[in-house]
Design a protein around this motif. Structure first.
Motif, PDB file in Angstrom:
ATOM      1  N   LEU A   1       0.826  -1.215   0.000  1.00  0.00           N
ATOM      2  CA  LEU A   1       0.000   0.000   0.000  1.00  0.00           C
ATOM      3  C   LEU A   1       0.859   1.262   0.000  1.00  0.00           C
ATOM      4  O   LEU A   1       0.373   2.362  -0.218  1.00  0.00           O
ATOM      5  CB  LEU A   1      -0.887   0.021   1.256  1.00  0.00           C
ATOM      6  N   SER A   2       2.135   1.083   0.311  1.00  0.00           N
ATOM      7  CA  SER A   2       3.007   2.250   0.494  1.00  0.00           C
ATOM      8  C   SER A   2       3.483   2.792  -0.844  1.00  0.00           C
ATOM      9  O   SER A   2       3.279   2.174  -1.886  1.00  0.00           O
ATOM     10  CB  SER A   2       4.215   1.860   1.341  1.00  0.00           C
ATOM     11  N   ALA A   3       4.153   3.946  -0.763  1.00  0.00           N
ATOM     12  CA  ALA A   3       4.761   4.500  -1.978  1.00  0.00           C
ATOM     13  C   ALA A   3       6.088   3.809  -2.261  1.00  0.00           C
ATOM     14  O   ALA A   3       6.749   4.108  -3.259  1.00  0.00           O
ATOM     15  CB  ALA A   3       4.960   5.996  -1.814  1.00  0.00           C
ATOM     16  N   GLY A   4       6.479   2.909  -1.365  1.00  0.00           N
ATOM     17  CA  GLY A   4       7.691   2.120  -1.601  1.00  0.00           C
ATOM     18  C   GLY A   4       8.964   2.935  -1.552  1.00  0.00           C
ATOM     19  O   GLY A   4       9.992   2.537  -2.103  1.00  0.00           O
ATOM     20  N   LEU A   5       8.903   4.072  -0.874  1.00  0.00           N
ATOM     21  CA  LEU A   5      10.082   4.945  -0.841  1.00  0.00           C
ATOM     22  C   LEU A   5      10.877   4.720   0.433  1.00  0.00           C
ATOM     23  O   LEU A   5      10.325   4.781   1.536  1.00  0.00           O
ATOM     24  CB  LEU A   5       9.662   6.405  -0.951  1.00  0.00           C
ATOM     25  N   ILE A   6      12.169   4.471   0.263  1.00  0.00           N
ATOM     26  CA  ILE A   6      13.032   4.076   1.382  1.00  0.00           C
ATOM     27  C   ILE A   6      14.159   5.098   1.512  1.00  0.00           C
ATOM     28  O   ILE A   6      14.921   5.310   0.557  1.00  0.00           O
ATOM     29  CB  ILE A   6      13.619   2.680   1.112  1.00  0.00           C
ATOM     30  N   PRO A   7      14.299   5.714   2.695  1.00  0.00           N
ATOM     31  CA  PRO A   7      15.387   6.669   2.862  1.00  0.00           C
ATOM     32  C   PRO A   7      16.686   5.929   3.149  1.00  0.00           C
ATOM     33  O   PRO A   7      16.712   4.999   3.950  1.00  0.00           O
ATOM     34  CB  PRO A   7      14.943   7.469   4.099  1.00  0.00           C
ATOM     35  N   ALA A   8      17.750   6.332   2.474  1.00  0.00           N
ATOM     36  CA  ALA A   8      19.044   5.686   2.714  1.00  0.00           C
ATOM     37  C   ALA A   8      20.139   6.700   2.412  1.00  0.00           C
ATOM     38  O   ALA A   8      20.098   7.363   1.376  1.00  0.00           O
ATOM     39  CB  ALA A   8      19.185   4.454   1.836  1.00  0.00           C
ATOM     40  N   PRO A   9      21.117   6.828   3.316  1.00  0.00           N
ATOM     41  CA  PRO A   9      22.189   7.814   3.129  1.00  0.00           C
ATOM     42  C   PRO A   9      23.449   7.190   2.540  1.00  0.00           C
ATOM     43  O   PRO A   9      23.752   6.029   2.794  1.00  0.00           O
ATOM     44  CB  PRO A   9      22.453   8.252   4.576  1.00  0.00           C
ATOM     45  N   GLY A  10      24.168   7.976   1.759  1.00  0.00           N
ATOM     46  CA  GLY A  10      25.488   7.550   1.265  1.00  0.00           C
ATOM     47  C   GLY A  10      25.433   6.438   0.240  1.00  0.00           C
ATOM     48  O   GLY A  10      26.375   5.657   0.107  1.00  0.00           O
ATOM     49  N   THR A  11      24.343   6.353  -0.519  1.00  0.00           N
ATOM     50  CA  THR A  11      24.254   5.269  -1.510  1.00  0.00           C
ATOM     51  C   THR A  11      24.957   5.666  -2.808  1.00  0.00           C
ATOM     52  O   THR A  11      25.203   6.845  -3.065  1.00  0.00           O
ATOM     53  CB  THR A  11      22.794   4.958  -1.863  1.00  0.00           C
ATOM     54  N   ARG A  12      25.189   4.674  -3.619  1.00  0.00           N
ATOM     55  CA  ARG A  12      25.843   4.986  -4.911  1.00  0.00           C
ATOM     56  C   ARG A  12      24.926   5.807  -5.807  1.00  0.00           C
ATOM     57  O   ARG A  12      25.397   6.596  -6.613  1.00  0.00           O
ATOM     58  CB  ARG A  12      26.297   3.705  -5.596  1.00  0.00           C
ATOM     59  N   TRP A  13      23.598   5.639  -5.629  1.00  0.00           N
ATOM     60  CA  TRP A  13      22.677   6.422  -6.465  1.00  0.00           C
ATOM     61  C   TRP A  13      22.764   7.898  -6.084  1.00  0.00           C
ATOM     62  O   TRP A  13      22.667   8.770  -6.924  1.00  0.00           O
ATOM     63  CB  TRP A  13      21.244   5.903  -6.307  1.00  0.00           C
ATOM     64  N   GLN A  14      22.942   8.139  -4.791  1.00  0.00           N
ATOM     65  CA  GLN A  14      23.128   9.538  -4.369  1.00  0.00           C
ATOM     66  C   GLN A  14      24.439  10.082  -4.927  1.00  0.00           C
ATOM     67  O   GLN A  14      24.487  11.204  -5.426  1.00  0.00           O
ATOM     68  CB  GLN A  14      23.144   9.639  -2.844  1.00  0.00           C
ATOM     69  N   ARG A  15      25.495   9.286  -4.815  1.00  0.00           N
ATOM     70  CA  ARG A  15      26.798   9.765  -5.304  1.00  0.00           C
ATOM     71  C   ARG A  15      26.705  10.096  -6.792  1.00  0.00           C
ATOM     72  O   ARG A  15      27.197  11.132  -7.249  1.00  0.00           O
ATOM     73  CB  ARG A  15      27.890   8.719  -5.050  1.00  0.00           C
ATOM     74  N   GLU A  16      26.036   9.211  -7.550  1.00  0.00           N
ATOM     75  CA  GLU A  16      25.904   9.466  -8.999  1.00  0.00           C
ATOM     76  C   GLU A  16      25.145  10.762  -9.270  1.00  0.00           C
ATOM     77  O   GLU A  16      25.384  11.438 -10.253  1.00  0.00           O
ATOM     78  CB  GLU A  16      25.167   8.297  -9.679  1.00  0.00           C
ATOM     79  N   ALA A  17      24.208  11.119  -8.379  1.00  0.00           N
ATOM     80  CA  ALA A  17      23.420  12.342  -8.555  1.00  0.00           C
ATOM     81  C   ALA A  17      24.093  13.541  -7.880  1.00  0.00           C
ATOM     82  O   ALA A  17      23.517  14.632  -7.830  1.00  0.00           O
ATOM     83  CB  ALA A  17      22.020  12.135  -7.988  1.00  0.00           C
ATOM     84  N   GLY A  18      25.310  13.318  -7.332  1.00  0.00           N
ATOM     85  CA  GLY A  18      26.043  14.420  -6.694  1.00  0.00           C
ATOM     86  C   GLY A  18      25.449  14.853  -5.361  1.00  0.00           C
ATOM     87  O   GLY A  18      25.606  16.006  -4.945  1.00  0.00           O
ATOM     88  N   ILE A  19      24.765  13.935  -4.649  1.00  0.00           N
ATOM     89  CA  ILE A  19      24.138  14.288  -3.361  1.00  0.00           C
ATOM     90  C   ILE A  19      25.057  13.859  -2.222  1.00  0.00           C
ATOM     91  O   ILE A  19      25.379  12.675  -2.082  1.00  0.00           O
ATOM     92  CB  ILE A  19      22.759  13.580  -3.222  1.00  0.00           C
TER      93      ILE A  19
END
Ligand code: FAD
Length: 469
Positions: A56-74
């Motif tokens: 039922l959820s939006a399926g959104l999971i908070p996670a810090p320091g991931t490679r996806w963040q690094r790729e997006a420059g976050i």
């Protein structure tokens, strides 16, 4: 139904080293982790198809320091994430519990991607309230249905047994040591399954009206928007076995469930500059505080109803969510070129809405804070065409639960681990403290994913120890 029965003299039909109760995100992830550690695992799910609140959820999971963040420059990291969680809950959660999940969740998402092919990406076009970095991760459809489908697919591909229509109605225990479970099938027949370690992944007590009345009285009459099967079994079993519990009044509400369509309307409609008005066309709160605490605020309005008002620019952002697209397809999102025309569609006073939106424009232009404390600095003005959705407040899920240690082992009142009992996801105490306002977006799936993996790995080890004794 959530009984503890004496194990003495019970003959189990069969025994599995690790039993997991509940086939939501926490249970599926625990099963994958335990299986990877070499344990034979059985997932028991009361429904015909494992879905849970996860679906039922939006399926959104908070996670810090991931490679996806690094790729997006976050730039982000576990300490920064932990600080955000603790700030939102005003220092209530135990810092050790927060650090545990903040550290574990990023590696868990990368593990799910690398090992099981879940194609996560980071939501990099808006920031959820209280998060100091863009760190929400989701699957392509940004839906919990996709999350649970992909997890179920991974579990099946790994050859892990999932028994559906298997309602666990009792645990068998010798003192605090769990020996097995009683499974009741839809035809009323009963099977007894032995286990060496048990993972409680059957979420919280949002679906149990009596427990909600006792622990979250302000939402006793609210729509429950989570999975109805979550009846508080983990809490009741844990308590009966002497487990410590914490923050039982903690919960996630949501002040933006389309009504009567019954579809979640993303809070991006507010964070991107939308406002909520009541049926008199007037604003009534600082909507930007957070959607969780907004549930009770909306329910205090006439008829327990509010309208979220925004514009087409914001709708375009919201459209990345399946739920929002569905709400639009069902006609729940109204549209008009002027506030007065919008008000007529909403069947509320046109002058009142026009005046309210003019005041919001003025505040945005001046970068000012309003009488409710909402800071409009930097918020883009609402421009035609305008959009509006009729919403109500709802209870999504409870955040209190069983206290666990670094291995997701359930602790007793003296802080000692119970011998072979683990809890993850909504079954365990979350990191939101005792109030709705303590819920930081994503805290729900955070403990499902992070504790699910930890519990699965540790349960495999505990099962090995139990059987070698
Ligand atoms: C509408 C909505 C939107 C949400 N959006 C988000 C979001 O975007 N991000 C986020 O982090 N969180 C979100 N949440 C919260 C999130 O869904 C939950 O925190 C998370 O799914 C909990 O996972 P779980 O595995 O613990 O429980 P669930 O997914 O609920 O799974 C528990 C399972 O246990 C089964 N079960 C229960 N009792 C028994 C029993 N006795 N025997 C057998 N089986 C049993 C149930 O049938 C269920 O399938 C949202 C919640 C809702 C309701």
């Amino acid at each position: 139904m959530s009984r503890i029965l004496p194990a003495d003299g019970v003959e189990f039909e069969f025994t599995v080293p690790v039993v997991v109760i509940g086939g939501g995100a926490a249970g599926m992830i625990a099963a994958l982790a335990a299986h990877e550690r070499g344990a034979e695992v059985l997932v028991l799910e009361r429904d015909a198809l494992p879905q849970g609140s996860t679906a039922l959820s939006a399926g959104l999971i908070p996670a810090p320091g991931t490679r996806w963040q690094r790729e997006a420059g976050i730039a982000d990291g576990p300490e920064r994430f932990a600080a955000d969680i603790i700030a939102k809950a005003k220092g209530e959660p135990d810092p050790a519990e927060v650090a545990r999940v903040a550290r574990a969740v990023g590696p868990a998402l990368e593990w799910l991607a690398d090992r099981y092919g879940l194609p996560f990406s980071v939501v990099d076009n808006f920031t959820y309230p209280g998060h100091s970095a863009r760190r929400m991760h989701g699957l392509p459809s940004r839906s919990g249905a996709e999350l649970i489908d992909r997890l179920r697919g991974a579990v099946e591909a790994a050859g892990i047994d999932v028994l559906c229509e298997a309602h666990v109605t009792a645990l068998y225990a010798d003192g605090p040591r769990v020996r097995g479970v009683e499974v009741t099938r839809p035809d009323g027949s009963v099977e007894r399954v032995g286990c060496a370690a048990l993972v409680l992944a059957c979420n919280g007590y949002g679906g149990n009206k009596a427990l909600v009345e006792r622990h979250v009285p302000e939402l006793a009459d609210a729509l429950y928007f989570g999975h109805p099967g979550n009846q508080g079994d983990a809490l009741l079993w844990g308590q009966a076995l002497g487990a410590a519990t914490r923050h039982l009044s903690g919960h996630q509400g949501h002040g933006s469930v389309a009504h009567p369509a019954g579809i979640l309307v993303t809070w991006a409609t507010v964070t991107e500059g939308g406002v909520q008005v009541n049926t008199e066309g007037k604003r009534f709160s600082n909507e930007a505080q957070g959607y969780s605490e907004q549930a009770a605020v909306v329910l205090r309005q006439p008829q327990g109803i509010a309208w979220t008002v925004f514009d087409e620019r914001i709708a375009a952002i919201a459209r990345q969510f399946e739920d929002f697209r569905q709400a639009e397809a069902m006609g729940a999102v109204l549209g008009a070129d002027t506030p007065a025309d919008l008000a007529r569609l909403m069947k509320i006073d046109a002058d009142a809405l026009t005046a309210t939106l003019a005041e919001v424009d003025r505040l945005k232009a001046g970068g000012g804070t309003d009488g409710f404390g909402r800071d409009f600095a930097g918020s883009a003005p609402l421009v035609p065409p305008y959009r509006a959705v009729r919403v109500t407040g709802a209870l999504f899920h409870t955040q209190g639960g069983l206290v666990v240690d670094d291995d997701a082992r359930v602790l007793d009142g003296q802080g000692r681990p119970l011998p072979n009992l683990f809890a993850a996801g909504g079954a365990a105490c979350g990191v939101s403290g005792s109030k709705a306002s303590g819920y930081l977006s994503g805290n729900g799936l955070l403990t499902a994913v992070a504790l699910g993996r930890i519990a699965g790995m540790a349960a495999a080890g505990a099962a090995r120890e139990e059987t070698s004794q």
